[in-house]
Design an enzyme around this catalytic site. Structure first.
Site, PDB file in Angstrom:
ATOM      1  N   THR A   1      18.930  95.809  22.275  1.00 17.05           N
ATOM      2  CA  THR A   1      20.434  95.116  21.578  1.00 17.05           C
ATOM      3  C   THR A   1      19.729  94.247  20.271  1.00 17.05           C
ATOM      4  O   THR A   1      18.789  93.706  20.703  1.00 17.05           O
ATOM      5  CB  THR A   1      21.164  94.387  22.538  1.00 17.05           C
ATOM      6  OG1 THR A   1      20.298  93.552  23.334  1.00 17.05           O
ATOM      7  CG2 THR A   1      22.020  95.137  23.293  1.00 17.05           C
TER       8      THR A   1
ATOM      9  N   LYS B   1       9.365  86.320  22.060  1.00 12.31           N
ATOM     10  CA  LYS B   1       9.199  85.642  23.420  1.00 12.31           C
ATOM     11  C   LYS B   1       7.785  85.860  24.292  1.00 12.31           C
ATOM     12  O   LYS B   1       7.339  85.140  24.845  1.00 12.31           O
ATOM     13  CB  LYS B   1      10.216  86.366  24.344  1.00 12.31           C
ATOM     14  CG  LYS B   1      11.476  85.812  24.411  1.00 12.31           C
ATOM     15  CD  LYS B   1      12.441  86.796  25.436  1.00 12.31           C
ATOM     16  CE  LYS B   1      13.822  85.979  25.330  1.00 12.31           C
ATOM     17  NZ  LYS B   1      14.587  86.641  26.505  1.00 12.31           N
TER      18      LYS B   1
ATOM     19  N   CYS C   1      27.283  86.688  40.932  1.00 15.76           N
ATOM     20  CA  CYS C   1      28.001  85.245  40.497  1.00 15.76           C
ATOM     21  C   CYS C   1      26.867  84.433  39.728  1.00 15.76           C
ATOM     22  O   CYS C   1      27.375  83.314  39.103  1.00 15.76           O
ATOM     23  CB  CYS C   1      28.415  84.753  41.879  1.00 15.76           C
ATOM     24  SG  CYS C   1      29.585  85.579  42.754  1.00 15.76           S
TER      25      CYS C   1
ATOM     26  N   CYS D   1      26.780  82.991  36.009  1.00 17.92           N
ATOM     27  CA  CYS D   1      27.634  81.897  35.480  1.00 17.92           C
ATOM     28  C   CYS D   1      27.338  80.528  36.287  1.00 17.92           C
ATOM     29  O   CYS D   1      27.291  79.504  35.773  1.00 17.92           O
ATOM     30  CB  CYS D   1      29.025  82.356  35.278  1.00 17.92           C
ATOM     31  SG  CYS D   1      29.493  83.490  34.322  1.00 17.92           S
TER      32      CYS D   1
ATOM     33  N   GLU E   1      25.709  76.903  19.982  1.00 21.08           N
ATOM     34  CA  GLU E   1      24.539  77.370  19.419  1.00 21.08           C
ATOM     35  C   GLU E   1      24.791  77.645  17.860  1.00 21.08           C
ATOM     36  O   GLU E   1      23.800  78.366  17.378  1.00 21.08           O
ATOM     37  CB  GLU E   1      24.102  78.656  20.064  1.00 21.08           C
ATOM     38  CG  GLU E   1      23.825  78.507  21.600  1.00 21.08           C
ATOM     39  CD  GLU E   1      23.449  79.776  22.528  1.00 21.08           C
ATOM     40  OE1 GLU E   1      23.272  80.716  21.767  1.00 21.08           O
ATOM     41  OE2 GLU E   1      23.180  79.254  23.778  1.00 21.08           O
TER      42      GLU E   1
ATOM     43  N   ASP F   1      11.229  91.236  29.549  1.00 29.38           N
ATOM     44  CA  ASP F   1      12.298  90.606  28.691  1.00 29.38           C
ATOM     45  C   ASP F   1      11.690  89.935  27.449  1.00 29.38           C
ATOM     46  O   ASP F   1      12.251  88.810  27.099  1.00 29.38           O
ATOM     47  CB  ASP F   1      12.996  89.651  29.594  1.00 29.38           C
ATOM     48  CG  ASP F   1      14.208  89.174  28.587  1.00 29.38           C
ATOM     49  OD1 ASP F   1      14.613  90.106  27.757  1.00 29.38           O
ATOM     50  OD2 ASP F   1      15.108  88.356  29.055  1.00 29.38           O
TER      51      ASP F   1
END
Length: 727
Positions: free
Chosen positions: A272, A364, A647, A650, A100, A337
């Site tokens: 953040t 967004k 999990c 990822c 990126e 979000d």
């Protein structure tokens, strides 16, 4: 002063020897060796960045200029000859995960990054590796990063290269030798999942960096460090701290009044600053984009009340001391979000017959904002894709007009799921847009996507391996069956949109089959360059969107390209490599792009004749080898819930990988036998952490049984596909 372009022969030399040869060459030519390239590599300061248009051959900061327009005055490559572009050189990066980065090019040297924050210095003419710096990021922390082990690039300043490391460090590197000069731990709380993926910016000798981790429960902040020593200068928090303590500073005094209860403090609050920044030297204002809340659900986060400043906001800060100046909140009380961390660019526009210093952002939430960058006043806003969470923006108050029946899922007493557009990756994510002052258009890599949002009971405890995607809002976006997945995939598409920021209207668009296409670059050659998720690099006519050139990239391209000039020749570079949030978490949908991870630097010039390297995909042709399925229905259901909460960040929802990390449905017979050893021991070189203490034996076995079941599902699908192909 621009580089004179003398070139040391293209052989592998130690940096000191290269420097000596270049200095000798300059002396023989009767020129001073005390030039940017000869004496001090990466010899960039604020004056040089502010005057970047006087040396357009360089790309000295992430957005090329402090205003982050990502427009280049170079025009050797234009609409008449762009069809003659060919590959000049390529360089393979070490790790095939998401790429990126925006490269920096100064005086013939390119500085860029790959996965796990590895820094590369390359000869910008040939791609020859000058040096490589691996910060040895703690790879066990990869499971605590929401969106793959990515990095968006470096900053350079007075002979040093600066990189934010995934595990939370900020490091300075000697630009000549590639050796570390200093390192600081930017984390406020090492027990929290604080990461860095963004590129630093440098303003007035201060290296400025934010952090990621809102999905895992952290408090957002941005910090300035002395570029020479690494000593902390100031820190600005974006959300309040302990409500029992008096807020510190004007910004926190304002923000504290907009939060309720104390659960936000326990969870972290979020907010953040993980990507976008820009700087106006004349106004001496630093603009930062602030992210989503932790938790997403405002009922859990703040008793369902308040604007929760400075979530989803643009904040103007005095870079001298880190003090608050003004803010504009794009999404008050964010619950979806809808970060405002997307690209912020500064432009001077004529609006209603008056010149205005404006700031532009397409965050967004789907609206394109034009804001007075002196005062923070909203000038205009219009949705640039179809949305259903709001019906518009009230220009008097600056607030969105919410479609309450659709958007406010947390108020539903029956806790029904609601289809909301855009969904959590937004109408526009981190991929940078660009602006062309000649056409007056902004070129936006847009997403069209929706998802179900549903309230959940209780306030789940913070966990470093459970992101907000699974904890406090059920986004219920993917079934296991292939037909159900196909129907969803048909609704997740992308566009390149050319947007008129004055008229607030679309001029043209180019459709794509999926989301997560690359950032854009515009040039004085009246061109727009973009890479695509389906593995192409493309040039379009800036006025019309007509495709003028295309070349294969052998992987998906997400990063924004740059252009530069060395020895009178213009180059265009794409950082290519599939990965990131879409391909890891939503692996089943990302497979539609049809590409594999293949991290590389691809650089083009007119008449280039280099050959695109073949891809060597290490997970190719793996077939499922499951043992006997012994789990009960209840155990398998538990395993599915545990897998998707712990999990899938990822390995993909429902164990369907996008190919960046192994697809656990295709575990070998040997790995099935040592499943518990992998889960509890971790595979740290690959970034797989240990789940010891997080999953007990019964839970780990439930996950294993779910994966065995999914392996048999895959075998059945593959057999069905073979039968269909044979007919």
């Amino acid at each position: 002063m621009r580089s004179i372009g003398l070139h040391v022969p293209s052989v592998r030399l130690q940096p000191a020897l290269r420097h000596s040869l270049l200095t000798a060459s300059l002396l023989m030519a009767g020129l001073s060796p005390h030039l940017h390239a000869a004496e001090v590599p990466a010899n960039v300061d604020g004056k040089r960045i502010a005057a970047a248009n006087s040396e357009p051959g360089n790309w000295m900061t992430t957005g090329r200029t402090y205003d982050e327009q990502r427009y280049s005055p170079l025009k050797q490559i234009d609409q008449s000859n762009v069809g003659g572009l060919g590959l000049a050189w390529s360089h393979k990066l070490d790790i095939d995960r998401g790429v990126e980065a925006t490269p920096i090019v100064v005086d013939g040297v390119m500085y860029t990054t790959g996965p796990f924050s590895i820094v590369y210095a390359l000869d910008a003419r040939s791609g020859e590796l000058l040096w490589k710096y691996d910060p040895q990021s703690d790879r066990s922390r990869a499971g605590e990063a929401c969106c793959d082990a990515v990095n968006r690039g470096v900053a350079v300043w007075k002979g040093k290269v600066y990189v934010g490391v995934l595990d939370g460090r900020l490091e300075a590197i000697d630009a000549k030798t590639g050796k570390r000069v200093w390192s600081v731990d930017t984390r406020t709380d090492p027990s929290r999942s604080i990461t860095i993926t963004g590129a630093p910016r440098i303003v007035k000798g201060k290296v400025i960096i934010g952090n990621g981790g809102a999905e895992f429960g952290v408090r957002g902040y941005i910090t300035a460090y002395d570029a020479e020593t690494g000593k902390q200068d100031w820190r600005f928090f974006t959300v309040p701290g302990d409500p029992k303590e008096m807020p510190k500073g004007k910004g926190m005094e304002i923000a504290a009044k907009t939060w309720f209860g104390d659960n936000f403090y326990k969870q972290g609050g979020g907010g953040t600053v993980w990507d976008s920044m820009s700087y106006d030297p004349e106004l001496n204002l630093l603009y930062i984009g602030v992210g989503n809340g932790s938790s997403w659900n405002p009922r859990i986060r703040s008793e369902g009340k308040g604007d929760n400043l400075f979530l989803s906001s643009i904040v103007a800060i005095n870079p001298d001391n880190g003090e608050y100046v003004w803010h504009y909140q794009t999404t008050p009380g964010d619950a979806w979000d809808y970060t405002a961390t997307q690209h912020i660019m500064l432009v001077d526009l004529e609006i209603d017959g008056k010149p205005r210093k404006v700031l532009m952002q397409a965050p967004k939430n789907g609206f394109f904002y034009v804001i007075d960058r002196v005062t923070g006043e909203l000038l205009s806003a219009k949705n640039f894709i179809p949305i259903n969470w709001a019906t518009g923006i009230d220009l008097k108050t600056g607030r969105p007009i919410r479609n309450e029946k659709v958007a406010e899922y947390w108020k539903d007493p029956e806790k029904k799921a609601r289809l909301i557009q855009p969904a959590f990756w937004g109408a526009h994510d981190w991929q940078p847009m660009s602006y062309n002052p000649n056409t007056g258009l902004v070129y936006i890599p847009a997403h069209i996507m929706s998802a179900m949002y549903q309230d959940v009971d209780g306030a789940p405890p913070r966990s470093k391996f459970k992101s907000i995607y699974q904890l406090d809002v059920n986004t219920g976006m993917m079934p296991e069956d292939p037909e159900g997945l196909r129907k969803i995939a048909d609704t997740w598409t992308g566009k390149l949109i050319a947007w008129d920021p004055v008229k607030q209207e679309k001029r043209w668009e180019v459709p794509y089959s999926t989301i997560f296409n690359g950032g854009t670059l515009s040039t004085a050659g009246n061109l727009v360059f973009e890479g695509t998720a389906d593995g192409r690099v493309v040039a379009y006519a800036a006025e019309t969107g007509k495709k003028l050139w295309e070349s294969p990239a052998n992987t998906g391209v997400m990063a924004a390209p740059i252009t530069y000039e060395v020895d009178g020749e213009q180059y265009v570079t794409f950082m290519a490599g599939w990965g990131g949030a879409f391909s890891t978490f939503a692996g089943a949908l990302s497979l539609r792009a049809g590409v594999k991870p293949n991290a590389q630097v691809l650089t083009y010039k007119l008449g280039g004749t280099a050959r695109l390297p073949d891809i060597n995909y290490k997970w190719a042709d793996r077939k499922p080898e499951p043992p006997q399925l012994t789990g009960t229905t209840a155990q398998i259901d538990q395993g599915r819930e545990l897998f998707n909460s712990s999990c899938s960040q990822c390995h993909g929802i429902n164990a369907i990988s996008g190919g960046v990390v192994p697809d656990l449905r295709t575990l070998s017979a040997e790995n099935h036998q040592r499943f518990l050893g992998i889960v509890y021991g971790g595979r740290i070189p690959d970034g797989m952490p240990s789940f010891q203490g997080h999953l007990d034996l019964q839970q780990a076995e439930a996950v294993h049984q779910y994966l065995i079941k999914r392996a048999y599902d895959l075998k059945e699908q593959l057999a069905g596909a073979q039968k269909t192909a044979a007919k």
